[in-house]
Design a protein around this motif. Structure first.
Motif, PDB file in Angstrom:
ATOM      1  N   PRO A 223       0.828  -1.225   0.000  1.00 44.59           N
ATOM      2  CA  PRO A 223       0.000   0.000   0.000  1.00 44.59           C
ATOM      3  C   PRO A 223       0.854   1.264   0.000  1.00 44.59           C
ATOM      4  CG  PRO A 223      -0.944  -1.611   1.496  1.00 44.59           C
ATOM      5  CD  PRO A 223       0.383  -2.165   1.059  1.00 44.59           C
ATOM      6  N   PHE A 224       1.979   1.240   0.716  1.00 46.65           N
ATOM      7  CA  PHE A 224       2.882   2.397   0.708  1.00 46.65           C
ATOM      8  C   PHE A 224       3.494   2.594  -0.683  1.00 46.65           C
ATOM      9  CE2 PHE A 224       7.348   3.844   1.126  1.00 46.65           C
ATOM     10  CZ  PHE A 224       7.099   5.151   1.518  1.00 46.65           C
ATOM     11  N   LEU A 225       3.910   1.504  -1.318  1.00 52.42           N
ATOM     12  CA  LEU A 225       4.458   1.613  -2.670  1.00 52.42           C
ATOM     13  C   LEU A 225       3.429   2.203  -3.628  1.00 52.42           C
ATOM     14  CD1 LEU A 225       6.387  -1.775  -3.111  1.00 52.42           C
ATOM     15  CD2 LEU A 225       7.325   0.472  -2.514  1.00 52.42           C
ATOM     16  N   LEU A 226       2.190   1.741  -3.512  1.00 58.45           N
ATOM     17  CA  LEU A 226       1.137   2.258  -4.383  1.00 58.45           C
ATOM     18  C   LEU A 226       0.932   3.754  -4.150  1.00 58.45           C
ATOM     19  CD1 LEU A 226      -1.071   1.704  -6.473  1.00 58.45           C
ATOM     20  CD2 LEU A 226      -2.595   1.105  -4.589  1.00 58.45           C
ATOM     21  N   ASP A 227       0.922   4.175  -2.893  1.00 48.14           N
ATOM     22  CA  ASP A 227       0.781   5.601  -2.590  1.00 48.14           C
ATOM     23  C   ASP A 227       1.946   6.395  -3.167  1.00 48.14           C
ATOM     24  OD1 ASP A 227      -1.569   5.158  -1.245  1.00 48.14           O
ATOM     25  OD2 ASP A 227      -0.672   5.185   0.760  1.00 48.14           O
ATOM     26  N   ALA A 228       3.148   5.820  -3.097  1.00 52.54           N
ATOM     27  CA  ALA A 228       4.321   6.514  -3.630  1.00 52.54           C
ATOM     28  C   ALA A 228       4.209   6.707  -5.133  1.00 52.54           C
ATOM     29  CB  ALA A 228       5.586   5.732  -3.282  1.00 52.54           C
ATOM     30  N   VAL A 229       3.733   5.684  -5.835  1.00 52.90           N
ATOM     31  CA  VAL A 229       3.566   5.802  -7.291  1.00 52.90           C
ATOM     32  C   VAL A 229       2.480   6.817  -7.619  1.00 52.90           C
ATOM     33  CG1 VAL A 229       2.950   4.561  -9.393  1.00 52.90           C
ATOM     34  CG2 VAL A 229       4.391   3.451  -7.683  1.00 52.90           C
ATOM     35  N   ASN A 230       1.362   6.768  -6.888  1.00 48.90           N
ATOM     36  CA  ASN A 230       0.283   7.736  -7.130  1.00 48.90           C
ATOM     37  C   ASN A 230       0.712   9.162  -6.831  1.00 48.90           C
ATOM     38  OD1 ASN A 230      -2.279   6.649  -8.123  1.00 48.90           O
ATOM     39  ND2 ASN A 230      -2.193   5.295  -6.346  1.00 48.90           N
ATOM     40  N   ALA A 231       1.695   9.322  -5.951  1.00 51.96           N
ATOM     41  CA  ALA A 231       2.200  10.661  -5.622  1.00 51.96           C
ATOM     42  C   ALA A 231       3.176  11.177  -6.676  1.00 51.96           C
ATOM     43  CB  ALA A 231       2.869  10.641  -4.255  1.00 51.96           C
ATOM     44  N   GLY A 232       3.450  10.367  -7.699  1.00 49.32           N
ATOM     45  CA  GLY A 232       4.345  10.796  -8.769  1.00 49.32           C
ATOM     46  C   GLY A 232       5.808  10.617  -8.450  1.00 49.32           C
ATOM     47  N   THR A 233       6.127   9.700  -7.517  1.00 54.88           N
ATOM     48  CA  THR A 233       7.518   9.480  -7.114  1.00 54.88           C
ATOM     49  C   THR A 233       8.334   8.826  -8.213  1.00 54.88           C
ATOM     50  OG1 THR A 233       6.767   9.228  -4.840  1.00 54.88           O
ATOM     51  CG2 THR A 233       8.991   8.459  -5.334  1.00 54.88           C
ATOM     52  N   GLY A 234       7.687   7.980  -9.017  1.00 55.40           N
ATOM     53  CA  GLY A 234       8.414   7.301 -10.069  1.00 55.40           C
ATOM     54  C   GLY A 234       7.588   6.190 -10.675  1.00 55.40           C
ATOM     55  N   ILE A 235       8.270   5.279 -11.351  1.00 59.27           N
ATOM     56  CA  ILE A 235       7.621   4.124 -11.975  1.00 59.27           C
ATOM     57  C   ILE A 235       7.625   2.972 -10.981  1.00 59.27           C
ATOM     58  CG2 ILE A 235       7.750   2.439 -13.857  1.00 59.27           C
ATOM     59  CD1 ILE A 235       9.098   4.604 -15.543  1.00 59.27           C
ATOM     60  N   GLY A 236       6.463   2.383 -10.751  1.00 60.10           N
ATOM     61  CA  GLY A 236       6.344   1.345  -9.759  1.00 60.10           C
ATOM     62  C   GLY A 236       6.312  -0.052 -10.363  1.00 60.10           C
ATOM     63  N   LEU A 237       7.043  -0.977  -9.731  1.00 65.12           N
ATOM     64  CA  LEU A 237       6.956  -2.403 -10.057  1.00 65.12           C
ATOM     65  C   LEU A 237       5.950  -3.006  -9.082  1.00 65.12           C
ATOM     66  CD1 LEU A 237       7.899  -5.060 -11.378  1.00 65.12           C
ATOM     67  CD2 LEU A 237       9.760  -5.126  -9.700  1.00 65.12           C
ATOM     68  N   LEU A 238       4.744  -3.316  -9.579  1.00 62.14           N
ATOM     69  CA  LEU A 238       3.644  -3.703  -8.703  1.00 62.14           C
ATOM     70  C   LEU A 238       2.844  -4.858  -9.306  1.00 62.14           C
ATOM     71  CD1 LEU A 238       2.365  -0.112  -7.835  1.00 62.14           C
ATOM     72  CD2 LEU A 238       3.479  -1.692  -6.229  1.00 62.14           C
ATOM     73  N   PRO A 239       2.218  -5.680  -8.453  1.00 65.39           N
ATOM     74  CA  PRO A 239       1.319  -6.719  -8.971  1.00 65.39           C
ATOM     75  C   PRO A 239       0.034  -6.107  -9.499  1.00 65.39           C
ATOM     76  CG  PRO A 239       1.271  -6.690  -6.573  1.00 65.39           C
ATOM     77  CD  PRO A 239       2.348  -5.731  -6.985  1.00 65.39           C
ATOM     78  N   GLY A 240      -0.566  -6.764 -10.483  1.00 63.79           N
ATOM     79  CA  GLY A 240      -1.744  -6.212 -11.129  1.00 63.79           C
ATOM     80  C   GLY A 240      -2.901  -5.957 -10.188  1.00 63.79           C
ATOM     81  N   TYR A 241      -3.090  -6.836  -9.154  1.00 64.18           N
ATOM     82  CA  TYR A 241      -4.231  -6.648  -8.262  1.00 64.18           C
ATOM     83  C   TYR A 241      -4.128  -5.348  -7.458  1.00 64.18           C
ATOM     84  CZ  TYR A 241      -1.123  -8.452  -4.565  1.00 64.18           C
ATOM     85  OH  TYR A 241      -0.087  -8.643  -3.693  1.00 64.18           O
ATOM     86  N   ALA A 242      -2.891  -4.843  -7.270  1.00 62.02           N
ATOM     87  CA  ALA A 242      -2.708  -3.643  -6.457  1.00 62.02           C
ATOM     88  C   ALA A 242      -3.117  -2.371  -7.200  1.00 62.02           C
ATOM     89  CB  ALA A 242      -1.251  -3.533  -6.003  1.00 62.02           C
ATOM     90  N   VAL A 243      -3.075  -2.400  -8.533  1.00 62.35           N
ATOM     91  CA  VAL A 243      -3.282  -1.175  -9.301  1.00 62.35           C
ATOM     92  C   VAL A 243      -4.567  -1.170 -10.112  1.00 62.35           C
ATOM     93  CG1 VAL A 243      -0.795  -0.819  -9.490  1.00 62.35           C
ATOM     94  CG2 VAL A 243      -1.991  -2.044 -11.287  1.00 62.35           C
ATOM     95  N   ARG A 244      -5.368  -2.222 -10.022  1.00 59.79           N
ATOM     96  CA  ARG A 244      -6.513  -2.366 -10.936  1.00 59.79           C
ATOM     97  C   ARG A 244      -7.475  -1.193 -10.852  1.00 59.79           C
ATOM     98  NH1 ARG A 244     -10.893  -5.255  -8.328  1.00 59.79           N
ATOM     99  NH2 ARG A 244     -10.478  -5.319  -6.098  1.00 59.79           N
ATOM    100  N   GLU A 245      -7.767  -0.701  -9.650  1.00 56.60           N
ATOM    101  CA  GLU A 245      -8.702   0.408  -9.518  1.00 56.60           C
ATOM    102  C   GLU A 245      -8.098   1.700 -10.047  1.00 56.60           C
ATOM    103  OE1 GLU A 245     -10.084   0.744  -5.539  1.00 56.60           O
ATOM    104  OE2 GLU A 245     -11.162  -1.174  -5.561  1.00 56.60           O
TER     105      GLU A 245
END
Length: 303
Positions: A223-245
């Motif tokens: 969840p912290f990684l997802l928030d960091a990506v949404n904040a424009g920190t950079g490109i995130g390496l994430l599983p698909g279920y975390a970003v679907r919404e």
């Protein structure tokens, strides 16, 4: 094959000795030894080799052990299902789930499970670091891995697709990304890897690429990684279920979608301890988890 002899063989395998099996059952060692010899005679094979210090399971014995566990589990499940007919399921279940999968996907479903089963109490541990279910006193665990532990019963649910994602605003600040090699100049957000710099593996239609990246943000709390990506920190390496919404809403977009990055595990498993008959409450939870995770399986299939 005599079912009681099979049970005796499983007990010998689990205890590691004829004497210990006899002690646990309250019978003589010679009786346990006779049961083992009778079973070997029925199957016309050697199941265990006796040495002066211990028993060693043969290849045939290991095969019988693995099948025997499933047979015993099915018999116990049938008995428990018959016993529970017309009764309200009750009991306590200790569940361990990965932080990201729990918070970003399963949390509302688990709350619904508790409401639908008032007789079941649930203790939920959000953790990526539980490896020994026995020591952690866990009944059921969900794990994302490529190699499930051999000392636990692992039932695969679905594959897990990883991807690279970023906000449109962040990508607008970067030169056009033409291939994996361009990731080396980008700020990366990803799970922890040994060392500050690691080699990111990517695959596309039979072609592989390996890029050395220096992550700007690393964490095992997704969840912290997802928030960091949404904040424009950079490109995130994430599983698909975390970003679907976020992808559906346009807040995040896939980066180099024709390339599949290698994440920290490509399959999702339900884990339980071997040779331990799950309680009715645990089985109800496992069935519920399977049903709740079907959208992930369907998404992986479509992918």
């Amino acid at each position: 094959m005599d079912f009681n002899l099979l049970k005796s063989f499983l007990e010998i395998c689990d205890s590691g000795s004829l004497s210990e099996t006899a002690r646990r059952r309250g019978v003589t060692r010679s009786q346990v030894s006779r049961e083992l010899k009778t079973l070997e005679t029925q199957l016309n094979t050697t199941l265990m080799r006796r040495t002066t210090r211990r028993l060693a399971v043969t290849e045939q014995g290991q095969t019988l052990y693995e099948h025997g566990l499933r047979i015993l589990d099915e018999c116990n499940s049938a008995q428990a299902a018959i016993d529970s007919l017309g009764q309200t399921v009750s009991g306590h279940v200790r569940l361990s789930i990965p932080t990201g999968l729990g918070k970003l996907f399963l949390q509302p479903q688990l709350l619904g499970f508790v409401q639908a089963h008032p007789g079941i109490t649930l203790r939920v541990l959000f953790s990526n670091r539980v490896f020994d279910l026995l020591d952690a006193e866990i009944d059921v665990a969900l794990r994302v891995t490529s190699t499930p532990p051999l000392d636990q019963v692992a039932k695969e649910i679905c594959s897990i697709d990883w991807g690279l994602y970023a906000t449109p605003a962040y990508l607008n600040t970067q030169p056009l990304l033409n291939g994996p090699e361009d990731l080396a100049r980008c700020a990366m957000v990803c799970p922890p890897y040994p060392g500050r710099r690691f080699m990111l593996q990517l695959h596309s239609e039979g072609v592989s690429s390996c890029v050395g990246i220096l992550p700007r943000v690393q964490s095992e709390h997704f969840p912290f990684l997802l928030d960091a990506v949404n904040a424009g920190t950079g490109i995130g390496l994430l599983p698909g279920y975390a970003v679907r919404e976020d992808v559906a809403a346009g807040r995040l977009v896939a980066v180099l979608p024709e390339w599949r990055p290698q994440g920290l595990g490509d399959r999702l498993f339900i884990l339980t301890m071997p040779n331990r008959h799950p309680s009715q409450a645990s089985r109800v939870l496992i069935d519920f988890l399977r049903a709740s995770l079907q959208p992930l399986s369907a998404a992986a299939t479509r992918g």
